[in-house]
Design a protein around this motif. Structure first.
Motif, PDB file in Angstrom:
ATOM      1  N   GLY A  57     -33.053  22.498 -89.669  1.00 44.24           N
ATOM      2  CA  GLY A  57     -34.109  23.326 -90.238  1.00 44.24           C
ATOM      3  C   GLY A  57     -35.497  22.927 -89.805  1.00 44.24           C
ATOM      4  N   ARG A  58     -35.588  21.961 -88.894  1.00 45.68           N
ATOM      5  CA  ARG A  58     -36.900  21.501 -88.443  1.00 45.68           C
ATOM      6  C   ARG A  58     -37.096  21.876 -86.979  1.00 45.68           C
ATOM      7  N   ALA A  59     -38.321  22.195 -86.640  1.00 45.02           N
ATOM      8  CA  ALA A  59     -38.641  22.671 -85.287  1.00 45.02           C
ATOM      9  C   ALA A  59     -38.803  21.491 -84.335  1.00 45.02           C
ATOM     10  N   VAL A  60     -37.686  20.851 -84.012  1.00 45.64           N
ATOM     11  CA  VAL A  60     -37.696  19.733 -83.071  1.00 45.64           C
ATOM     12  C   VAL A  60     -36.607  19.972 -82.028  1.00 45.64           C
ATOM     13  N   PRO A  81     -37.256  23.065 -96.193  1.00 45.39           N
ATOM     14  CA  PRO A  81     -38.661  22.793 -95.855  1.00 45.39           C
ATOM     15  C   PRO A  81     -38.882  21.317 -95.565  1.00 45.39           C
ATOM     16  N   ALA A  82     -39.817  21.039 -94.671  1.00 45.36           N
ATOM     17  CA  ALA A  82     -40.154  19.649 -94.371  1.00 45.36           C
ATOM     18  C   ALA A  82     -40.857  19.026 -95.580  1.00 45.36           C
ATOM     19  N   ALA A 123     -27.259  16.489 -94.061  1.00 48.88           N
ATOM     20  CA  ALA A 123     -28.130  15.978 -93.003  1.00 48.88           C
ATOM     21  C   ALA A 123     -28.297  16.998 -91.892  1.00 48.88           C
ATOM     22  N   ILE A 124     -27.207  17.676 -91.531  1.00 45.27           N
ATOM     23  CA  ILE A 124     -27.273  18.703 -90.492  1.00 45.27           C
ATOM     24  C   ILE A 124     -28.196  19.834 -90.932  1.00 45.27           C
ATOM     25  N   ALA A 125     -28.034  20.289 -92.171  1.00 45.53           N
ATOM     26  CA  ALA A 125     -28.875  21.378 -92.685  1.00 45.53           C
ATOM     27  C   ALA A 125     -30.352  20.979 -92.643  1.00 45.53           C
TER      28      ALA A 125
END
Length: 241
Positions: A150-153, A117-118, A144-146
């Motif tokens: 996991g973010r919508a960018v 989660p952000a 860092a990859i995970a």
């Protein structure tokens, strides 16, 4: 001969780096550890990421996620010394097993499409784990990859943020490596000799990224990391059989 093998390993890993924004140390350190000690391979990888990171910071500054990078860097600053202490305590063969395990973690994160989660907590936590991995094996990638995947960018922003973050974690690891006696003249010369291969491989990978677009790079990353984990794990395991 040694410098040539190191440069070849660096070039192959740099193609992955240019393609995905991550995976350089995950591929380069295990590959280099076939001809130098894992500790020296870690030091070479960190020096190379410091050298190329200044260029990345300038060329990709418009794409990076500054808030996430600040929070993750704070966590990495705490975790890096822990990893460096572990680096000085493990034998070369034990290090190879650790390297293989870290690569497998990265693979599982990619395959499972782990989502975090952000927010401030996950960012700092991911940075803390990345710092431990960076100090231990020049591999801050899996946490860092995970976090970033996991973010919508867009993929371009993920790629840029990861490349700059790995530069920052490498800078954090340098003082500890120096105090631990892991930075010497031969290590520095090997890194400088391999630097052109890093630039060439990153350029080639960047061209491939433009062709593959948003999602095609995942398959290439998983394939190379799987081979790296298998080869390194088998070499380390052989010493215990």
């Amino acid at each position: 001969m040694l410098a040539g093998i190191i440069s070849l390993a660096v070039f192959a890993a740099a193609v992955l780096r240019g393609l995905t924004g991550f995976g350089f140390a995950l591929a380069a350190v295990p590959a280099m550890s076939f001809v130098v000690s894992p500790a020296r391979a870690v030091a070479i990888a960190i020096l190379l990421q410091c050298l190329v990171g200044l260029r990345d910071l300038v060329t990709m500054r418009a794409l990076i996620d500054r808030r996430a990078l600040a929070l993750m860097s704070a966590g990495a600053l705490l975790g890096t010394p822990v990893g460096i202490v572990a680096l000085t305590r493990l034998s070369p063969d034990a290090m190879r097993m650790v390297l293989s395990a870290i690569v497998v973690v990265g693979l599982l994160a990619l395959l499972a499409r782990v989502r975090l989660p952000a927010g401030r907590g996950p960012a700092i936590g991911a940075g803390l784990l990345s710092g431990i991995f960076s100090g231990l094996a020049a591999m801050p990638g899996p946490p860092a990859i995970a976090y970033f995947l996991g973010r919508a960018v867009p993929a371009a922003n993920i790629r840029a943020s990861l490349m700059v973050f790995f530069f920052l974690t490498s800078l954090m690891a340098l003082p500890g490596l120096y105090l631990a006696g892991r930075l010497d003249t031969e290590t520095g010369l090997l890194a400088l000799t391999a630097f052109p291969a890093l630039l060439a491989g990153t350029w080639a990978g960047g061209r491939a990224f433009l062709r593959l677009g948003e999602g095609g790079y995942r398959t290439a990353a998983i394939a190379l990391l799987a081979l790296t984990a298998l080869a390194t794990g088998l070499k380390g395991l052989a010493a215990f059989l």
